[in-house]
Design a protein around this motif. Structure first.
Motif, PDB file in Angstrom:
ATOM      1  N   LYS A 108       0.837  -1.207   0.000  1.00 19.80           N
ATOM      2  CA  LYS A 108       0.000   0.000   0.000  1.00 19.80           C
ATOM      3  C   LYS A 108       0.871   1.255   0.000  1.00 19.80           C
ATOM      4  O   LYS A 108       0.536   2.250  -0.647  1.00 19.80           O
ATOM      5  CB  LYS A 108      -0.934  -0.007   1.209  1.00 19.80           C
ATOM      6  CG  LYS A 108      -1.943  -1.129   1.194  1.00 19.80           C
ATOM      7  CD  LYS A 108      -2.758  -1.160   2.479  1.00 19.80           C
ATOM      8  CE  LYS A 108      -3.645  -2.376   2.546  1.00 19.80           C
ATOM      9  NZ  LYS A 108      -4.398  -2.451   3.798  1.00 19.80           N
ATOM     10  N   LEU A 109       1.990   1.209   0.713  1.00 18.14           N
ATOM     11  CA  LEU A 109       2.908   2.343   0.714  1.00 18.14           C
ATOM     12  C   LEU A 109       3.517   2.523  -0.669  1.00 18.14           C
ATOM     13  O   LEU A 109       3.603   3.643  -1.169  1.00 18.14           O
ATOM     14  CB  LEU A 109       4.011   2.150   1.757  1.00 18.14           C
ATOM     15  CG  LEU A 109       5.101   3.221   1.776  1.00 18.14           C
ATOM     16  CD1 LEU A 109       4.517   4.593   2.088  1.00 18.14           C
ATOM     17  CD2 LEU A 109       6.187   2.853   2.771  1.00 18.14           C
ATOM     18  N   GLN A 110       3.929   1.423  -1.279  1.00 12.95           N
ATOM     19  CA  GLN A 110       4.502   1.508  -2.623  1.00 12.95           C
ATOM     20  C   GLN A 110       3.495   2.106  -3.602  1.00 12.95           C
ATOM     21  O   GLN A 110       3.848   2.943  -4.436  1.00 12.95           O
ATOM     22  CB  GLN A 110       4.950   0.128  -3.096  1.00 12.95           C
ATOM     23  CG  GLN A 110       6.140  -0.398  -2.344  1.00 12.95           C
ATOM     24  CD  GLN A 110       6.447  -1.846  -2.656  1.00 12.95           C
ATOM     25  OE1 GLN A 110       5.567  -2.630  -2.975  1.00 12.95           O
ATOM     26  NE2 GLN A 110       7.720  -2.203  -2.558  1.00 12.95           N
ATOM     27  N   GLU A 111       2.250   1.717  -3.492  1.00 12.57           N
ATOM     28  CA  GLU A 111       1.209   2.257  -4.366  1.00 12.57           C
ATOM     29  C   GLU A 111       1.022   3.754  -4.115  1.00 12.57           C
ATOM     30  O   GLU A 111       0.910   4.543  -5.060  1.00 12.57           O
ATOM     31  CB  GLU A 111      -0.107   1.519  -4.132  1.00 12.57           C
ATOM     32  CG  GLU A 111      -1.235   1.982  -5.019  1.00 12.57           C
ATOM     33  CD  GLU A 111      -2.536   1.236  -4.755  1.00 12.57           C
ATOM     34  OE1 GLU A 111      -3.593   1.822  -5.017  1.00 12.57           O
ATOM     35  OE2 GLU A 111      -2.492   0.082  -4.304  1.00 12.57           O
ATOM     36  N   ALA A 112       0.994   4.153  -2.848  1.00  9.38           N
ATOM     37  CA  ALA A 112       0.818   5.567  -2.515  1.00  9.38           C
ATOM     38  C   ALA A 112       1.974   6.413  -3.044  1.00  9.38           C
ATOM     39  O   ALA A 112       1.754   7.493  -3.603  1.00  9.38           O
ATOM     40  CB  ALA A 112       0.684   5.738  -0.998  1.00  9.38           C
ATOM     41  N   VAL A 113       3.193   5.921  -2.897  1.00  9.50           N
ATOM     42  CA  VAL A 113       4.353   6.660  -3.401  1.00  9.50           C
ATOM     43  C   VAL A 113       4.304   6.730  -4.923  1.00  9.50           C
ATOM     44  O   VAL A 113       4.611   7.775  -5.520  1.00  9.50           O
ATOM     45  CB  VAL A 113       5.672   6.032  -2.903  1.00  9.50           C
ATOM     46  CG1 VAL A 113       6.867   6.636  -3.599  1.00  9.50           C
ATOM     47  CG2 VAL A 113       5.787   6.192  -1.384  1.00  9.50           C
ATOM     48  N   GLY A 114       3.877   5.661  -5.566  1.00  9.33           N
ATOM     49  CA  GLY A 114       3.728   5.667  -7.017  1.00  9.33           C
ATOM     50  C   GLY A 114       2.727   6.716  -7.474  1.00  9.33           C
ATOM     51  O   GLY A 114       2.944   7.420  -8.470  1.00  9.33           O
ATOM     52  N   GLN A 115       1.632   6.849  -6.739  1.00 11.06           N
ATOM     53  CA  GLN A 115       0.640   7.870  -7.065  1.00 11.06           C
ATOM     54  C   GLN A 115       1.203   9.268  -6.881  1.00 11.06           C
ATOM     55  O   GLN A 115       0.945  10.163  -7.686  1.00 11.06           O
ATOM     56  CB  GLN A 115      -0.610   7.674  -6.214  1.00 11.06           C
ATOM     57  CG  GLN A 115      -1.414   6.455  -6.586  1.00 11.06           C
ATOM     58  CD  GLN A 115      -2.576   6.202  -5.650  1.00 11.06           C
ATOM     59  OE1 GLN A 115      -2.766   6.904  -4.655  1.00 11.06           O
ATOM     60  NE2 GLN A 115      -3.365   5.177  -5.961  1.00 11.06           N
ATOM     61  N   VAL A 116       1.982   9.469  -5.834  1.00  7.23           N
ATOM     62  CA  VAL A 116       2.601  10.776  -5.599  1.00  7.23           C
ATOM     63  C   VAL A 116       3.550  11.114  -6.746  1.00  7.23           C
ATOM     64  O   VAL A 116       3.539  12.239  -7.268  1.00  7.23           O
ATOM     65  CB  VAL A 116       3.349  10.807  -4.242  1.00  7.23           C
ATOM     66  CG1 VAL A 116       4.225  12.045  -4.120  1.00  7.23           C
ATOM     67  CG2 VAL A 116       2.360  10.738  -3.093  1.00  7.23           C
ATOM     68  N   ILE A 117       4.335  10.148  -7.170  1.00 12.05           N
ATOM     69  CA  ILE A 117       5.270  10.387  -8.279  1.00 12.05           C
ATOM     70  C   ILE A 117       4.486  10.701  -9.550  1.00 12.05           C
ATOM     71  O   ILE A 117       4.859  11.589 -10.309  1.00 12.05           O
ATOM     72  CB  ILE A 117       6.203   9.187  -8.463  1.00 12.05           C
ATOM     73  CG1 ILE A 117       7.155   9.101  -7.268  1.00 12.05           C
ATOM     74  CG2 ILE A 117       6.991   9.282  -9.768  1.00 12.05           C
ATOM     75  CD1 ILE A 117       7.984   7.836  -7.201  1.00 12.05           C
ATOM     76  N   GLY A 118       3.402   9.978  -9.764  1.00 12.19           N
ATOM     77  CA  GLY A 118       2.563  10.247 -10.926  1.00 12.19           C
ATOM     78  C   GLY A 118       2.025  11.672 -10.920  1.00 12.19           C
ATOM     79  O   GLY A 118       2.020  12.355 -11.944  1.00 12.19           O
ATOM     80  N   LYS A 119       1.592  12.130  -9.753  1.00 12.55           N
ATOM     81  CA  LYS A 119       1.099  13.512  -9.633  1.00 12.55           C
ATOM     82  C   LYS A 119       2.227  14.518  -9.832  1.00 12.55           C
ATOM     83  O   LYS A 119       1.998  15.602 -10.352  1.00 12.55           O
ATOM     84  CB  LYS A 119       0.434  13.721  -8.272  1.00 12.55           C
ATOM     85  CG  LYS A 119      -0.894  13.021  -8.142  1.00 12.55           C
ATOM     86  CD  LYS A 119      -1.492  13.241  -6.760  1.00 12.55           C
ATOM     87  CE  LYS A 119      -2.789  12.470  -6.608  1.00 12.55           C
ATOM     88  NZ  LYS A 119      -3.373  12.650  -5.281  1.00 12.55           N
ATOM     89  N   LEU A 120       3.414  14.153  -9.388  1.00 11.65           N
ATOM     90  CA  LEU A 120       4.567  15.051  -9.507  1.00 11.65           C
ATOM     91  C   LEU A 120       4.890  15.329 -10.976  1.00 11.65           C
ATOM     92  O   LEU A 120       5.128  16.466 -11.346  1.00 11.65           O
ATOM     93  CB  LEU A 120       5.783  14.450  -8.802  1.00 11.65           C
ATOM     94  CG  LEU A 120       7.105  15.225  -8.911  1.00 11.65           C
ATOM     95  CD1 LEU A 120       6.979  16.581  -8.234  1.00 11.65           C
ATOM     96  CD2 LEU A 120       8.224  14.433  -8.285  1.00 11.65           C
ATOM     97  N   VAL A 121       4.878  14.298 -11.795  1.00  5.69           N
ATOM     98  CA  VAL A 121       5.243  14.481 -13.197  1.00  5.69           C
ATOM     99  C   VAL A 121       4.067  14.966 -14.056  1.00  5.69           C
ATOM    100  O   VAL A 121       4.271  15.406 -15.174  1.00  5.69           O
ATOM    101  CB  VAL A 121       5.855  13.200 -13.806  1.00  5.69           C
ATOM    102  CG1 VAL A 121       7.119  12.836 -13.095  1.00  5.69           C
ATOM    103  CG2 VAL A 121       4.881  12.050 -13.798  1.00  5.69           C
ATOM    104  N   GLU A 122       2.869  14.891 -13.490  1.00  6.20           N
ATOM    105  CA  GLU A 122       1.682  15.367 -14.215  1.00  6.20           C
ATOM    106  C   GLU A 122       1.818  16.855 -14.508  1.00  6.20           C
ATOM    107  O   GLU A 122       2.132  17.651 -13.632  1.00  6.20           O
ATOM    108  CB  GLU A 122       0.453  15.142 -13.328  1.00  6.20           C
ATOM    109  CG  GLU A 122      -0.780  14.696 -14.028  1.00  6.20           C
ATOM    110  CD  GLU A 122      -1.853  14.343 -13.027  1.00  6.20           C
ATOM    111  OE1 GLU A 122      -2.404  15.265 -12.400  1.00  6.20           O
ATOM    112  OE2 GLU A 122      -2.101  13.140 -12.845  1.00  6.20           O
ATOM    113  N   GLY A 123       1.591  17.223 -15.690  1.00  7.29           N
ATOM    114  CA  GLY A 123       1.595  18.644 -16.046  1.00  7.29           C
ATOM    115  C   GLY A 123       2.963  19.226 -16.275  1.00  7.29           C
ATOM    116  O   GLY A 123       3.093  20.439 -16.480  1.00  7.29           O
ATOM    117  N   LEU A 124       4.020  18.442 -16.223  1.00  8.94           N
ATOM    118  CA  LEU A 124       5.350  18.993 -16.494  1.00  8.94           C
ATOM    119  C   LEU A 124       5.633  18.952 -17.964  1.00  8.94           C
ATOM    120  O   LEU A 124       5.147  18.223 -18.715  1.00  8.94           O
ATOM    121  CB  LEU A 124       6.421  18.207 -15.723  1.00  8.94           C
ATOM    122  CG  LEU A 124       6.384  18.342 -14.215  1.00  8.94           C
ATOM    123  CD1 LEU A 124       7.498  17.505 -13.591  1.00  8.94           C
ATOM    124  CD2 LEU A 124       6.544  19.775 -13.784  1.00  8.94           C
TER     125      LEU A 124
END
Length: 124
Positions: A108-124
């Motif tokens: 679950k932590l790995q999934e949450a961090v993956g989502q955060v990274i996805g949001k980080l690169v979104e819109g760049l």
């Protein structure tokens, strides 16, 4: 002779945006680590065998992360005999309580961090 120019203000705005997103991502990752640590501790306490209650009450959490490179949560059972309960002995079968709790929550932590990274690169 050819000449060209680059508008550095666009690059500067991009760098500012990246820094803001990075700070937000760091905050979210730290939150995910904290939540996962608490969830692991709660499950470990529920699964710990109870004789006197000492083992269960010895399960504690701590957090590290004073800089951007570290976000760490620690769950440990401080009872001297906790490792013998978790892994067993020649005379007693193992009764794992920490390992299964970590196994349950780390994905679950790995999934949450993956989502955060996805949001980080979104819109760049």
């Amino acid at each position: 002779m050819n000449s060209f120019g680059i508008d550095a203000s666009t690059l500067s705005a991009f760098a500012d945006q990246l820094e803001r997103k990075s700070e937000a991502a760091e905050f979210l990752v730290r939150g995910a680590v904290r939540k996962t640590t608490m969830d692991i501790a709660a499950d470990a306490k529920s699964a710990a065998p109870v004789d006197t209650g000492n083992l269960r009450s010895s399960i504690q959490t701590s957090f590290a992360g004073s800089n951007a490179q570290v976000a760490q949560g620690v769950v440990q059972a401080r009872a001297d005999y906790s490792k013998f309960v978790e892994f067993g002995t020649s005379r007693a079968a193992p009764q794992p309580f920490l390992g299964p709790a970590g196994d349950k929550h780390l994905p679950k932590l790995q999934e949450a961090v993956g989502q955060v990274i996805g949001k980080l690169v979104e819109g760049l």
